[in-house]
Each structure stands twice: as structure tokens, then as C-alpha cells.
Write a protein that holds these residues in place. Sequence first.
Motif, short mmCIF file in Angstrom:
data_model
loop_
_atom_site.label_atom_id
_atom_site.label_comp_id
_atom_site.label_asym_id
_atom_site.label_seq_id
_atom_site.Cartn_x
_atom_site.Cartn_y
_atom_site.Cartn_z
N THR A 90 0.85 -1.21 0.00
CA THR A 90 0.00 0.00 0.00
C THR A 90 0.87 1.25 0.00
O THR A 90 0.56 2.24 -0.66
N HIS A 91 1.96 1.21 0.75
CA HIS A 91 2.93 2.30 0.81
C HIS A 91 4.17 1.79 1.52
O HIS A 91 4.15 0.70 2.11
N LEU A 92 5.23 2.57 1.50
CA LEU A 92 6.54 2.03 1.90
C LEU A 92 6.98 2.42 3.31
O LEU A 92 8.17 2.38 3.63
N ASP A 93 6.02 2.77 4.18
CA ASP A 93 6.37 3.06 5.58
C ASP A 93 6.95 1.80 6.25
O ASP A 93 6.61 0.67 5.88
N PHE A 94 7.76 2.06 7.28
CA PHE A 94 8.57 0.98 7.88
C PHE A 94 7.75 -0.17 8.45
O PHE A 94 8.21 -1.31 8.47
N HIS A 96 5.14 -1.41 7.24
CA HIS A 96 4.45 -2.15 6.17
C HIS A 96 5.39 -2.99 5.31
O HIS A 96 4.93 -3.85 4.57
N ILE A 97 6.71 -2.70 5.40
CA ILE A 97 7.61 -3.38 4.46
C ILE A 97 8.78 -4.11 5.13
O ILE A 97 9.64 -4.63 4.43
N GLY A 98 8.80 -4.16 6.47
CA GLY A 98 9.92 -4.81 7.15
C GLY A 98 10.05 -6.28 6.79
O GLY A 98 11.14 -6.85 6.84
N GLY A 99 8.92 -6.91 6.43
CA GLY A 99 8.96 -8.34 6.12
C GLY A 99 9.34 -8.64 4.67
O GLY A 99 9.48 -9.82 4.31
N LEU A 100 9.53 -7.61 3.85
CA LEU A 100 9.77 -7.90 2.43
C LEU A 100 11.01 -8.74 2.19
O LEU A 100 11.02 -9.61 1.32
N ASP A 101 12.08 -8.50 2.97
CA ASP A 101 13.30 -9.26 2.65
C ASP A 101 13.24 -10.70 3.19
O ASP A 101 14.17 -11.47 2.98
N ASP A 102 12.14 -11.08 3.85
CA ASP A 102 11.91 -12.51 4.13
C ASP A 102 11.39 -13.24 2.88
O ASP A 102 11.26 -14.47 2.89
N PHE A 103 11.08 -12.46 1.84
CA PHE A 103 10.59 -13.04 0.57
C PHE A 103 11.44 -12.47 -0.56
O PHE A 103 10.95 -11.72 -1.41
N PRO A 104 12.73 -12.82 -0.57
CA PRO A 104 13.66 -12.11 -1.46
C PRO A 104 13.39 -12.33 -2.95
O PRO A 104 13.85 -11.54 -3.76
N TYR A 105 12.66 -13.39 -3.31
CA TYR A 105 12.39 -13.65 -4.74
C TYR A 105 11.07 -13.06 -5.18
O TYR A 105 10.60 -13.33 -6.28
N SER A 106 10.48 -12.30 -4.30
CA SER A 106 9.16 -11.77 -4.57
C SER A 106 9.25 -10.42 -5.28
O SER A 106 10.07 -9.59 -4.95
N HIS A 127 15.22 3.44 4.26
CA HIS A 127 15.60 2.98 2.91
C HIS A 127 16.27 1.61 2.89
O HIS A 127 16.16 0.88 1.90
N HIS A 128 16.93 1.23 4.00
CA HIS A 128 17.59 -0.08 4.00
C HIS A 128 16.58 -1.25 3.97
O HIS A 128 16.97 -2.38 3.72
N GLN A 129 15.30 -0.96 4.24
CA GLN A 129 14.32 -2.06 4.19
C GLN A 129 14.13 -2.59 2.76
O GLN A 129 13.58 -3.67 2.57
#
Length: 258
Positions: A90-94, A96-106, A127-129
Amino acid sequence: MINIHHLNCGILSPPGVGSVACHCLLLEEDGHLALVDAGFGLRDIQSPLKRIGQDKIDFYNIRFDARHTAVHQIEDMGFVPAYVRDCIITHLDFDHIGGLDDFPYSTVHVAAEEYASFASGNPRYLHHQLGHRPKLELYEKGACKWFGMEARKLKLPFSTTVYLIPLFGHTKGHCGVAIQQNENWILHVGDAFYLEAELFSEAQKIAEVASKSADDDHQRKLSLKHLMDLLASNKHIKMLSYHEPSFFNLEAELSFKL
Ligand SMILES: [Zn+2]
């Protein structure tokens, strides 16, 4: 037919608001999995100071519990996390996106305006997220409409229609996610409102918090008004917000020992 699973991927307790959820969705159709928002992730839990920072941890009173991560919950449900190939954000606030790198191929699906604001160095973002450099699918303004609102059709391996619905204001490219279920729709509004109470009264303490955290508060209020009008005129749309706690039993979750 799409299956929609509801996951609470974090608990925050900001001052004067009480405990709120981080309501993510896992969409499942014919073996394909997609996540709507990603909550807090394993790296946030392992190194909260480094990943999130003391100021945010203190202000939001964040509960760090690996059981809340989407990756753990998806495993517990019997799915393979590596099969989550699409994350709709929905947006890139911290929070909402902390879990993204648990799905690196996504592939990360997000509005072009939101990513542009992130990439411009807007200090609200961590930004490091996105340091794992996920594949991005950015969505620009188009001609498509959904109940009179602008809609951007998501490129997903589903026969079900899923749209990004621009609800700008909270952030510059903040969107809701509309998912069709027969003649009905679920609209995940992200942070367009934090709590359902905001739909019924402006005199809420939470409205102050929402104003303060908006990149463009005038635009945020317009987006909220569109949602109120939509709700009043259409019985086929169910809205849910990311932080509204009533969907989950947060009290029980808070009683779990860390
Ligand atoms: Zn949020």
C-alpha cells in the motif's frame, strides 16, 4: 476462486491510541501466493535498534515477536514461503515493508508515485528495508476506473481482478488494494484510515495522529471522503484498514510470553 487469509504481522501501541494491528493479507489462488503489505520481518525482530531505530521503537511501542512475521505464519499455515512471488504494498512506511526481505524472490508491486517519493530520499522511510533490491513493478496513472475511482490493474498470476486504488495523502503514492470476490470486493485501505472510527466522526484523537503523519493532509482528507462516499453508496464493498485492531484478538496476542 481466490482465498484470502488474514494475518496480523505486528502490534504497535502509540500514545493515546491503544494497541493496533498490522493487518496483512495472504492471497491464494491455484497454488499462487501473494502478500498484501508485509508487516515486521525477521530482521526487524533480530536487530530492532539497527533496523527501526530507538525513536520509532519508543514512540510506537512496538512489540517484536517473530511469531508475528508473515514468513512464520505462512509456514505455520502449511505453505512454502518461497512460493510467495508477489508482494503488493500500500505504501513504503517501515511498519508495512519490514517483512519484504523474508521473501527475497518476490516482486514488489507499488504505485510509481510512492516509489518515486521513497527514492527521492523522503526521510519518513527506512531505505535499508529495500536494501535487498527486490524486483519492482511500478504502476503509473492509467484510464481504468473502479466505482468511479482511479484503479491500476495489478500484474498477478491470478484470474481474480486485483487493483491498486490511489488513496494519496498519508504518503505521496499511498494506495488501497481492491480484491474481487464474486459480486463483492474487499478493499484493504492501508493507512487511508487507521481505525474504523475515523469513518464516522472527525473528532477523534486518532484523526490528529493521522493528520500529523500525512505527507499531504488535504489530499488525505479527500481520500477519506471518497471512501466514506463509497461506503455509503455501495453494499458490495467491505473495507479494512491495516491498523484497525478489532479484526484480531490483540489482548490474547499480547499475553503471549516473548
Ligand atoms: Zn502504518
